[in-house]
Every structure is written in C-alpha cells, then in structure tokens.
Design a protein around this motif. Structure first.
Motif, PDB file in Angstrom:
ATOM      1  N   GLU A 155     -35.199 -20.968 -24.310  1.00  0.00           N
ATOM      2  CA  GLU A 155     -34.977 -19.576 -24.706  1.00  0.00           C
ATOM      3  C   GLU A 155     -36.239 -18.725 -24.548  1.00  0.00           C
ATOM      4  O   GLU A 155     -36.156 -17.517 -24.342  1.00  0.00           O
ATOM      5  N   THR A 156     -37.406 -19.340 -24.674  1.00  0.00           N
ATOM      6  CA  THR A 156     -38.656 -18.582 -24.606  1.00  0.00           C
ATOM      7  C   THR A 156     -39.554 -18.995 -23.439  1.00  0.00           C
ATOM      8  O   THR A 156     -40.617 -18.419 -23.257  1.00  0.00           O
TER       9      THR A 156
ATOM     10  N   LEU B 158     -34.398  -1.697 -18.840  1.00  0.00           N
ATOM     11  CA  LEU B 158     -33.688  -1.979 -20.091  1.00  0.00           C
ATOM     12  C   LEU B 158     -32.204  -2.205 -19.841  1.00  0.00           C
ATOM     13  O   LEU B 158     -31.598  -3.148 -20.378  1.00  0.00           O
ATOM     14  N   ILE B 159     -31.600  -1.357 -19.031  1.00  0.00           N
ATOM     15  CA  ILE B 159     -30.165  -1.481 -18.743  1.00  0.00           C
ATOM     16  C   ILE B 159     -29.876  -2.781 -18.000  1.00  0.00           C
ATOM     17  O   ILE B 159     -28.938  -3.519 -18.338  1.00  0.00           O
ATOM     18  N   ALA B 160     -30.699  -3.082 -16.986  1.00  0.00           N
ATOM     19  CA  ALA B 160     -30.493  -4.314 -16.216  1.00  0.00           C
ATOM     20  C   ALA B 160     -30.654  -5.550 -17.094  1.00  0.00           C
ATOM     21  O   ALA B 160     -29.904  -6.527 -16.962  1.00  0.00           O
ATOM     22  N   GLY B 161     -31.630  -5.525 -18.005  1.00  0.00           N
ATOM     23  CA  GLY B 161     -31.825  -6.666 -18.899  1.00  0.00           C
ATOM     24  C   GLY B 161     -30.635  -6.894 -19.805  1.00  0.00           C
ATOM     25  O   GLY B 161     -30.210  -8.038 -20.029  1.00  0.00           O
TER      26      GLY B 161
ATOM     27  N   ALA C  65     -25.637 -10.109 -20.911  1.00  0.00           N
ATOM     28  CA  ALA C  65     -24.211 -10.095 -21.218  1.00  0.00           C
ATOM     29  C   ALA C  65     -23.451 -11.065 -20.310  1.00  0.00           C
ATOM     30  O   ALA C  65     -22.600 -11.837 -20.773  1.00  0.00           O
ATOM     31  N   VAL C  66     -23.756 -11.033 -19.020  1.00  0.00           N
ATOM     32  CA  VAL C  66     -23.062 -11.910 -18.066  1.00  0.00           C
ATOM     33  C   VAL C  66     -23.400 -13.379 -18.324  1.00  0.00           C
ATOM     34  O   VAL C  66     -22.511 -14.251 -18.348  1.00  0.00           O
ATOM     35  N   LEU C  67     -24.673 -13.675 -18.539  1.00  0.00           N
ATOM     36  CA  LEU C  67     -25.098 -15.062 -18.721  1.00  0.00           C
ATOM     37  C   LEU C  67     -24.492 -15.673 -19.980  1.00  0.00           C
ATOM     38  O   LEU C  67     -23.928 -16.774 -19.947  1.00  0.00           O
ATOM     39  N   LEU C  68     -24.598 -14.967 -21.104  1.00  0.00           N
ATOM     40  CA  LEU C  68     -24.053 -15.515 -22.345  1.00  0.00           C
ATOM     41  C   LEU C  68     -22.530 -15.565 -22.319  1.00  0.00           C
ATOM     42  O   LEU C  68     -21.918 -16.456 -22.916  1.00  0.00           O
TER      43      LEU C  68
ATOM     44  N   ALA D  59     -29.908 -20.281 -21.249  1.00  0.00           N
ATOM     45  CA  ALA D  59     -31.007 -19.898 -22.143  1.00  0.00           C
ATOM     46  C   ALA D  59     -32.240 -19.486 -21.345  1.00  0.00           C
ATOM     47  O   ALA D  59     -32.912 -18.502 -21.675  1.00  0.00           O
ATOM     48  N   LEU D  60     -32.526 -20.221 -20.279  1.00  0.00           N
ATOM     49  CA  LEU D  60     -33.709 -19.915 -19.465  1.00  0.00           C
ATOM     50  C   LEU D  60     -33.560 -18.578 -18.745  1.00  0.00           C
ATOM     51  O   LEU D  60     -34.465 -17.731 -18.781  1.00  0.00           O
ATOM     52  N   LEU D  61     -32.414 -18.350 -18.080  1.00  0.00           N
ATOM     53  CA  LEU D  61     -32.222 -17.108 -17.326  1.00  0.00           C
ATOM     54  C   LEU D  61     -32.073 -15.907 -18.253  1.00  0.00           C
ATOM     55  O   LEU D  61     -32.574 -14.816 -17.951  1.00  0.00           O
ATOM     56  N   ALA D  62     -31.402 -16.088 -19.385  1.00  0.00           N
ATOM     57  CA  ALA D  62     -31.325 -14.996 -20.361  1.00  0.00           C
ATOM     58  C   ALA D  62     -32.715 -14.668 -20.885  1.00  0.00           C
ATOM     59  O   ALA D  62     -33.036 -13.501 -21.160  1.00  0.00           O
TER      60      ALA D  62
END
Length: 442
Positions: free
Chosen positions: A72-73, A96-99, A104-107, A128-131
C-alpha cells in the motif's frame, strides 16, 4: 535562477475569510474540502476491509498481511522522487482527478474478482501497489495545490481544516466500515471506497481556479529536477530533522499497525464492527487536535510544538500491545487517541511550515522528496513487522514498534526548531534561490 521559472501561475491571493466558516466561504477550497471528505470516508472502509479480506476471506499468513500493508505504501519508495518532478510539469488539478479515477478502477476490481471467484492475495498485492502509485501522485499534487488555492498566509487554517476532515472520518469511518463489512462482506465493502474516489473526482472538477500548463525549459532534465528537490530538503537542517523524525516514526509505527488487525481479528477474535469502534475511539484525539492545533502552536511556539507534540504522546502507543478483551482493549484505544492528538498537531504544524518555506516552482519536488523520505520507510516497517510477527509473535513485534517510536522526536529536539517560536517562510534571499529568508543550510 534556472530558465523557465516563471511558467507557473502566481500563488492565489489569500481568500477573504472570517467568521466561523473561515476558508470554507471560498468556493475552490470548499470543493477540495468536500472532495477530501468523501474520499477519506471511503478510504477508512478500505483501510479496514483490505486486511480483513486477507485475514478472514483469503486466510493470509501474518507475513502476507504485512506484505499487503507494505504494498500500500511501497510506491512512495519506488516512484516518490520522480513523481515530484513530473507533478511540477503538470497541472495539479488534472493530477488530482487522474489519481482519484485510477484508484476507483483498481479498487473496483476486487469485488468483481471476488464475485467471479478469481480473487487471490496476489491480485490484492498488485491492486495495493498500483493504487499506491496513484496515491503518490495525488498526495504530491494535493499538498502542492493548496498554497495555490488559499495563499501562504492561510496554510495553517487550510491544513487544519483538512486534518479535521481526516480526523472526523477516522472517528466515524472505522465504525461505519465495520458495519458495512458485516453487512456486505469485506470484498464488496471495498466497492464503497471505489465509489468514494469517483465522488471525490467529481468535486475536484468543480474547482474554478485553473493553472496554465507548465512549459518545460529547453534544458529540462528529470534527474537534475529530482536532485534540485533533494538539495532543497537535505540542504536545510530544519527540513532534515523533520524528515528524520517523521521517517523513523513511520517506520516504527508501521511495524505495529501492520499487525494490529492480526491482533484484533486473529488473536482476540473481535467482530469487524468492534474493530472499527476501537479505531474510532483512537481517532477522537485527532479530531480534537485538528480544532486546536493552531492554538497549541500559538501558545507553545511553532518550533517547540513540532517536537513536544510527538515526544509527549508517543509513549501512549505502548498500550496497544497490551490489549485484551475488556478494559485493556478500551484503554489501548484511548491511548491511541492521545497518540493521534500528538500526530495531528505535529502534522498540521510541520506541513504548514514546509509549504510556507518552499518557493512555488519547487513545491511538487519538495513534497515528493519529503514523502519519499518519510513514507518510504512505511513499506519497510510493514515488511519488518510481518517478519518479526512471524518469527517472534504478534505482540513482541508490536512492542518493538511502540518502544522504537518513543525516541523519534530526538532529531527535531536537537535541531534549531527546538526553541523557535516563529518559523521562517519563503522570501527573497540574496545569493540563493533555494534558501528561505532567515534560514541557513545546515
């Protein structure tokens, strides 16, 4: 000063604030405030749901739970430094919007995979890594965007209001998360988090103030830009001491927090709603701190507040390894609340100092460098916690984390911050475009 410095828009004129609402009367700050409120609530669900999916649904080992926490970190360690240079080349609002959309897609993939019976602990590692990568860019842009929206004179109030959002969600969020998990099961509760990031992105799009697209200097070079951020942070004794204090605190704190769900869910066999309630009680101190941090800093002085806030409250983390069903559990939760109070006062004061200290053109790189140094220790701590938990046992590993955290205030105590009631801020400084007025490189 390097060529191309003037391509950034000037920082925002300080909004006219007053009354009880303060900065909330400013439209753009209000959109950021609401966006943060929504995403923080969803994040509290995910914070509890991810390890519970691993422990209860996938029967992950103690080491795997620690590895999930590390994933996650880990992005702060892997891409933290270049992220700052990239953010300084982009419009921060777009980042900010892209993040938000990326997270949203990953989770959202986790409940889908669970429904299809495809979910594995390895998918959770990847998500967790990509988010985490999305979070790196979001957080760097977020801290760099705030001075642009509110002006440097309003940074302490702006950070305090945003910390109040975090604190309120840390109080109500875990309890709500526990109830949602009990109702929907943990995998589908994560869908609530995914939806929250979509809501956050919607409100960020409503921010009216626009930044012009930064123009790259002809001689721009990613490596040189990264080094410029590193030199700014490591070349200033006060920033070095803050990095050492926060980084070591996060290292030892991650050892304990990576194993907390294992202790509460695996050893004490608490239901999800009760685990959430423990976290909520622990977060009350953070809410109190968010509303009082400005007054604490005014009374003690900004420099003393930084070291006293963390030095005086970190010993209360010793109570969590003692937790047992009954009185000791709630005593540990209250101890967590005291520690949370100190952590929020510390963060509001030192983050506002960093933002005010740094010139506009270096904000992204300064924030990314600090995140690399202070959050890069978190995956190491989580992996160390998982390893120590597997070898020594969960409680002994948590003791190591809690005892180590008691000494993290020493770098700021030994720095010039120790007795400085008023901290320096950015201003013209003859002979250097990297040092703030009134400060010296250590």
């Amino acid at each position: 000063m390097a060529s191309g410095d003037q391509h950034f828009s000037a920082p925002a004129d300080p909004p006219v604030v007053g009354g009880r609402l303060g900065l909330l009367v400013a439209h753009d700050f209000r959109q950021l405030f609401v966006a943060d409120t929504i995403s923080q609530l969803g994040a509290q669900v995910s914070l509890l749901a991810l390890p519970l999916v691993a422990v209860l649904a996938l029967h992950a080992s103690t080491f795997e739970v620690g590895a999930l926490s590390a994933c996650e970190t880990a992005a702060f360690l892997l891409v933290g430094l270049p992220a700052g240079a990239w953010v300084d080349r982009m419009r921060r609002r777009h980042v900010l919007i892209a993040g938000d959309l990326g997270r949203a897609v990953l989770l959202g993939s986790i409940p889908v995979a669970w429904w299809l019976h495809w979910l594995t602990v390895y998918q959770m590692f990847v998500v967790a890594l990509l988010a985490g990568v999305c979070t790196v860019f979001f957080d760097v842009a977020y801290q760099s965007f705030l001075p642009h929206l509110v002006g440097r004179d309003n940074l302490v109030e702006g950070n305090a209001k945003l910390e109040s959002v975090r604190a309120v969600n840390q109080i109500g969020g875990p309890t709500a998360a526990g109830l949602i998990i009990s109702w929907l099961t943990a995998p589908f509760a994560i869908a609530v988090n995914a939806a929250s990031y979509l809501g956050s992105a919607l409100f960020v799009t409503r921010i009216r103030r626009r930044e012009p697209r930064p123009e790259r200097a002809p001689d721009a070079h990613l490596g040189r830009e990264i080094m410029e951020g590193l030199r700014f942070v490591l070349g200033n004794r006060m920033l070095r001491s803050i990095a050492a204090c926060t980084g070591s605190s996060n290292l030892f704190g991650s050892i304990a927090t990576a194993l907390q769900v294992v202790l509460l869910a695996g050893i004490l066999r608490l239901p999800p709603w009760q685990i959430g309630l423990v976290s909520s009680v622990s977060a009350v101190g953070g809410l109190v701190a968010a509303f009082t941090a400005t007054r604490v800093a005014r009374r003690l002085g900004q420099g003393p507040t930084i070291w006293i806030s963390i030095g005086a409250t970190s010993p209360f983390a010793l109570l969590m390894p003692l937790a047992q069903r009954g009185v000791l559990l709630w005593l540990a939760a209250v101890g967590g609340g005291v520690w949370s109070f100190g952590a929020v006062v510390y963060n509001v004061t030192q983050v506002s100092f960093r933002q005010g200290l740094c010139p506009e053109r270096l904000l992204g790189r300064m924030n990314a460098t600090m995140r690399f140094l202070v959050w890069g220790t978190m995956p190491l701590g989580a992996l160390l916690g998982g390893t120590l938990g597997a070898v020594l046992g969960v409680r002994p590993a948590m003791w190591i984390g809690a005892i180590g955290g008691m000494f993290c205030f020493l770098p700021v105590l030994a720095s010039p911050l120790r007795g400085m009631r008023e901290l320096p801020s950015w201003g013209p400084s003859p002979g250097s475009d990297l040092l703030p007025a009134g400060a010296q490189a250590g």
